[in-house]
Design an enzyme around this catalytic site. Structure first.
Site, PDB file in Angstrom:
ATOM      1  N   LYS A 114     -38.212  -9.762 -16.615  1.00  0.00           N
ATOM      2  CA  LYS A 114     -39.301  -9.665 -17.194  1.00  0.00           C
ATOM      3  C   LYS A 114     -40.038 -10.906 -17.831  1.00  0.00           C
ATOM      4  O   LYS A 114     -40.543 -11.163 -18.319  1.00  0.00           O
ATOM      5  CB  LYS A 114     -40.352  -9.087 -16.456  1.00  0.00           C
ATOM      6  CG  LYS A 114     -39.871  -8.048 -15.124  1.00  0.00           C
ATOM      7  CD  LYS A 114     -41.575  -7.094 -14.422  1.00  0.00           C
ATOM      8  CE  LYS A 114     -41.552  -6.819 -13.682  1.00  0.00           C
ATOM      9  NZ  LYS A 114     -42.557  -6.179 -12.917  1.00  0.00           N
ATOM     10  N   LYS A 196     -33.416 -11.047  -1.214  1.00  0.00           N
ATOM     11  CA  LYS A 196     -34.308  -9.376  -1.375  1.00  0.00           C
ATOM     12  C   LYS A 196     -35.447  -9.783  -0.628  1.00  0.00           C
ATOM     13  O   LYS A 196     -35.899 -11.014  -1.947  1.00  0.00           O
ATOM     14  CB  LYS A 196     -34.695  -8.288  -1.821  1.00  0.00           C
ATOM     15  CG  LYS A 196     -33.994  -7.357  -1.164  1.00  0.00           C
ATOM     16  CD  LYS A 196     -33.993  -5.875  -2.241  1.00  0.00           C
ATOM     17  CE  LYS A 196     -35.591  -4.379  -2.261  1.00  0.00           C
ATOM     18  NZ  LYS A 196     -35.201  -3.164  -2.895  1.00  0.00           N
ATOM     19  N   LYS A 199     -42.513  -9.986  -3.020  1.00  0.00           N
ATOM     20  CA  LYS A 199     -43.453 -10.625  -3.138  1.00  0.00           C
ATOM     21  C   LYS A 199     -43.476 -11.946  -3.909  1.00  0.00           C
ATOM     22  O   LYS A 199     -44.557 -13.230  -3.880  1.00  0.00           O
ATOM     23  CB  LYS A 199     -44.628  -9.678  -3.332  1.00  0.00           C
ATOM     24  CG  LYS A 199     -44.376  -9.185  -4.828  1.00  0.00           C
ATOM     25  CD  LYS A 199     -45.249  -7.697  -5.162  1.00  0.00           C
ATOM     26  CE  LYS A 199     -44.680  -7.300  -6.156  1.00  0.00           C
ATOM     27  NZ  LYS A 199     -45.118  -5.385  -6.216  1.00  0.00           N
TER      28      LYS A 199
END
Ligand code: TRP
Length: 332
Positions: A114, A196, A199
């Site tokens: 992140k 995977k 979103k």
């Protein structure tokens, strides 16, 4: 006496829930509430480590509460709550900040990830997030925390922090086990079956509230494999795209892989992809309708998350009081 073991899980309302979350963990939670004393929460405190639009966040949290119920979590049988409604999370989070080490927090892959994606906002909360997550867990003294592999490292650091704390102050926290579900599919992105479903890559992601025509379009465009065989066969290594669709179709219809291979024998992908789309549309239809119905019933939703916060606070505060006492804070 409560004989059941305790289980806790949360999802960050930082995006809409999607098919991967549903066919993975969420769909199995309703079975778990029979066996375990379950806490499910919307991890809203966690979402602000990345900037959120306030109105969108509010709507997503309420939608997520409605979706939990629509997916079969009976609020009478488990505790559904919003993290920010239980102040003990932030309170224990601060305490655990002081028992989480700079070095171990620096090694968290999610932080590194992140931080590299949001270079202009590498805030302290992003860094100490695992301590808040440890607080989320330890407040409820759960035996099990069901998580996907991306969260395993966070459960491990939670155990380390809890063991460190217990080592100093005695048996304050139960050491939770991560629970990687035996059942539950690992759904991959529709346009990149090597990663995977997530979103953060919305084209390959199917959101639970998506309209039937959008669902169909996404499935028709789903990546299949470039092998010459062009038949519907489950082979995750050689045919990851088709195998992902088979997995989705199996989860949506309850059919076995063998049955599915037979059903589409000799038909190529042209029939198969829309069939998967339709099966998903049918699976999601009742959930979507129930979610809409619940969202329109604000008073009921409110009664659920208020009662949930009250139940959760009772347990959480008991743990917090014990922690404060051990630390030497003067009782109120
Ligand atoms: N970190 C989890 C996620 O990103 C959400 C979460 C927060 C959580 N606290 C938790 C999950 C405690 C399980 C237990 O989805």
């Amino acid at each position: 006496m409560n004989e059941k073991k305790t289980m806790l899980s949360g999802i960050q309302p930082s995006g809409e829930l999607h098919l991967g979350t549903y066919l993975g963990p969420l769909r199995h939670w309703p079975n778990m509430i029979e066996e375990y004393d379950c806490y499910f929460f919307m991890a809203d405190l966690h979402t602000i480590t990345v900037r959120q639009d306030p109105a969108a966040l509010r709507r997503r949290v309420l939608t997520q509460v409605a979706q939990y119920i629509a997916c079969g979590l009976d609020p009478e049988k488990c505790t559904i709550f919003i993290q920010s409604h239980v102040p003990a999370h932030a309170q224990l989070g601060w305490v655990l900040d002081c028992y989480a080490m700079f070095g171990e927090l620096s090694r968290m892959t999610q932080f590194k990830d992140k931080a590299s994606k949001h270079k202009d906002n590498i805030n302290a909360g992003l860094f100490t997030y695992p301590a808040l997550m440890a607080a989320d867990i330890l407040l409820y003294q759960p035996d099990l925390v069901p998580v996907g592999d991306d969260q395993k490292q966070h459960v491990e650091i939670c155990r380390d922090i809890a063991e460190r704390f217990n080592g100093i102050y005695g048996e304050v926290f139960r050491i939770p086990e991560p629970y990687i579900a035996k059942v539950g599919a690992r759904i991959m992105s529709l346009n990149d079956p090597s990663s995977k479903m997530s979103k953060s890559s919305p084209d390959g992601c199917l959101f639970l509230m998506e309209k039937p025509e959008d669902i169909m379009r996404k499935f028709k465009r789903a990546v299949t494999d470039s092998d010459t065989e062009r038949c519907v066969r489950y082979a995750p290594q050689e045919k990851p795209g088709v195998s992902n669709l088979i997995q989705i179709y199996a989860a949506a219809t309850g059919k076995s892989y063998d049955e599915i291979e037979r059903e589409f024998d000799g038909q190529g992908y042209g029939k198969f992809k829309p069939a998967v789309g339709e099966a998903v549309v049918e699976t999601l239809r009742p959930i979507q309708a129930e979610t809409e119905r619940l969202l329109a019933d604000k008073a009921y939703l409110e009664s659920v998350y208020r009662a949930g916060a009250e139940k959760a606070s009772y347990t959480a505060e008991k743990t917090l009081r014990k922690v404060y006492k051990k630390l030497g804070f003067v009782a109120k």
